[in-house]
Design a protein around this motif. Structure first.
Motif, PDB file in Angstrom:
ATOM      1  N   SER A   1      58.198  38.747  -6.517  1.00  0.00           N
ATOM      2  CA  SER A   1      57.263  39.686  -7.135  1.00  0.00           C
ATOM      3  C   SER A   1      56.482  39.048  -8.266  1.00  0.00           C
ATOM      4  O   SER A   1      56.874  38.017  -8.821  1.00  0.00           O
ATOM      5  N   ALA A   2      55.357  39.674  -8.588  1.00  0.00           N
ATOM      6  CA  ALA A   2      54.511  39.274  -9.716  1.00  0.00           C
ATOM      7  C   ALA A   2      53.862  40.532 -10.281  1.00  0.00           C
ATOM      8  O   ALA A   2      53.444  41.421  -9.534  1.00  0.00           O
ATOM      9  N   VAL A   3      53.779  40.595 -11.590  1.00  0.00           N
ATOM     10  CA  VAL A   3      53.297  41.793 -12.280  1.00  0.00           C
ATOM     11  C   VAL A   3      51.856  41.605 -12.730  1.00  0.00           C
ATOM     12  O   VAL A   3      51.463  40.519 -13.184  1.00  0.00           O
ATOM     13  N   VAL A   4      51.043  42.671 -12.606  1.00  0.00           N
ATOM     14  CA  VAL A   4      49.670  42.692 -13.102  1.00  0.00           C
ATOM     15  C   VAL A   4      49.612  43.639 -14.297  1.00  0.00           C
ATOM     16  O   VAL A   4      50.140  44.751 -14.231  1.00  0.00           O
ATOM     17  N   ASN A   5      49.020  43.193 -15.369  1.00  0.00           N
ATOM     18  CA  ASN A   5      48.920  44.034 -16.563  1.00  0.00           C
ATOM     19  C   ASN A   5      47.770  45.028 -16.451  1.00  0.00           C
ATOM     20  O   ASN A   5      46.894  45.117 -17.298  1.00  0.00           O
ATOM     21  N   SER A   6      47.774  45.770 -15.375  1.00  0.00           N
ATOM     22  CA  SER A   6      46.772  46.806 -15.145  1.00  0.00           C
ATOM     23  C   SER A   6      47.273  47.688 -14.017  1.00  0.00           C
ATOM     24  O   SER A   6      48.201  47.315 -13.284  1.00  0.00           O
ATOM     25  N   THR A   7      46.681  48.852 -13.865  1.00  0.00           N
ATOM     26  CA  THR A   7      47.094  49.782 -12.818  1.00  0.00           C
ATOM     27  C   THR A   7      46.435  49.416 -11.494  1.00  0.00           C
ATOM     28  O   THR A   7      45.220  49.219 -11.428  1.00  0.00           O
ATOM     29  N   ILE A   8      47.254  49.312 -10.434  1.00  0.00           N
ATOM     30  CA  ILE A   8      46.766  48.988  -9.095  1.00  0.00           C
ATOM     31  C   ILE A   8      46.725  50.268  -8.261  1.00  0.00           C
ATOM     32  O   ILE A   8      47.715  51.002  -8.181  1.00  0.00           O
ATOM     33  N   LEU A   9      45.600  50.534  -7.640  1.00  0.00           N
ATOM     34  CA  LEU A   9      45.455  51.661  -6.726  1.00  0.00           C
ATOM     35  C   LEU A   9      45.198  51.112  -5.327  1.00  0.00           C
ATOM     36  O   LEU A   9      44.216  50.412  -5.095  1.00  0.00           O
TER      37      LEU A   9
END
Length: 348
Positions: free
Chosen positions: A105-113
């Motif tokens: 996994s990898a995290v994005v510092n924003s909301t993904i839709l």
């Protein structure tokens, strides 16, 4: 004596052969173990890299435009799937083959839709920033950008014809007008007149409400060629000066009327339009994202056809020149739309 030694050597020969065979088996087993671990590590490496690349590309879309990455058919020979968890985490799951059951996994510092979640190996994942969320989709995302302007089919206003005859003056006047307009689009801003102060600067008299001010627009010539542009003049400085009435002022057609009827583009609208598209360099297909803080200046560019007022958009080593006014369809000469250095092409 010699016979006994030969007999002893013959007796030991099977043991030597057996030892060699066992040693070969051990080496083969060790080799297979190491090779197996390398194949497992390859799956780990490719899966982690894909998760990181998904997060990196998604975050890059915040700068504007459509971004995408190609999904490999397999990860180290194993089948896989991708998903988005908790609206911000990309998860790569190994379905079959080596490392089956593992996830990365990898995290994005924003909301993904997720708009279209049918992500499949060998396909693509598209990203576009919209409002305050990053849209992810297995199919191309339609840009929800506004058009620069809505061009009316009627004959253009006087400022359009003025800009054809006096492109430098039109560029300076537009710069002063939008500077005075600011964010108060409902306020009445009238450009009364203008005059060349010297060979490098133009004075523009503006009435805003009950107040009259003088703007000085200082320009600079640049002989650097940009695509079809042979040379260009750019407004480097715009400032208020003390009222000067010792000039022979020239009345000016209304940029306000041109703007309100869709015949004059604001710098904000041009930047928004350019950022709504995805661009790549013609030389190497490198994707270029236009930043929101790109510098915008009023300019006048000269081609082998004519001179036109334009907006110059500059960031890093990129120079983009975009039309300040639309070109009337009944004109019998080509107008100006877009030139850049390095040369860019739109992908969407």
């Amino acid at each position: 004596m010699s016979a006994k030694l030969e007999e002893k050597g013959a007796h030991n020969l099977p043991l030597i052969i057996l030892f060699g065979a066992i040693l070969a088996i051990l080496f083969a087993a060790l080799f297979l173990f190491v090779y197996d671990q390398q194949l497992n590590a390859l799956v780990d490496q490719q899966a982690e890299s894909l998760a990181d690349e998904l997060a990196k590309t998604a975050f890059a879309s915040i700068s504007g435009g459509l971004h995408s990455i190609n999904l490999p058919e397999y990860l180290g020979g194993s089948t896989y799937s991708i998903s988005v968890k908790e609206n911000s985490i990309f998860v790569v799951s190994i379905l079959a083959g080596r490392r089956s059951g593992s996830s990365y996994s990898a995290v994005v510092n924003s909301t993904i839709l997720v708009e279209d979640g049918k992500f499949s190996p060998g396909g693509q994942v598209y990203f576009m920033f919209n409002g305050d969320v990053i849209i992810a989709s297995a199919s191309p995302i339609e840009a929800k950008a506004e058009k620069v302007v809505k061009i009316t089919p009627t004959e253009p206003p006087e400022f359009y014809h003025f800009s054809k005859q006096f492109p430098k003056e039109a560029a300076a006047i537009a710069a002063a007008y939008f500077n005075a307009l600011g964010s108060h689009s409902g306020e009445n801003v009238i450009v009364v007149s203008y005059v060349w102060e010297n060979t490098d600067s133009i004075l523009i008299k503006i009435r805003k409400g009950d107040e009259t001010t003088i703007n000085r627009a200082e320009g600079r010539e640049n002989l650097t060629k940009v695509g079809a542009i042979e040379n260009w003049w750019v407004v480097e400085l715009l400032e208020n000066v003390e009222l000067k009435d010792n000039f022979s002022w020239i009345s000016c057609p209304s940029p306000d009327n041109a703007y309100l009827t869709g015949w004059l583009y604001s710098p904000e609208a041009v930047l928004k339009h350019l950022r709504s598209r995805t661009w790549s360099q013609v030389s190497d297909n490198l994707i270029v994202a236009i930043p929101s803080d790109a510098k915008i200046q009023a300019s006048a560019v000269t081609t082998n056809v004519s001179t036109y007022p334009v907006w110059r958009v500059q960031f890093g080593n990129y120079n983009i020149f975009y039309q300040m006014l639309p070109w009337w369809e009944v004109e019998n000469t080509p107008g100006f739309v877009f030139q850049s250095s390095p040369e860019l092409k739109p992908l969407i």
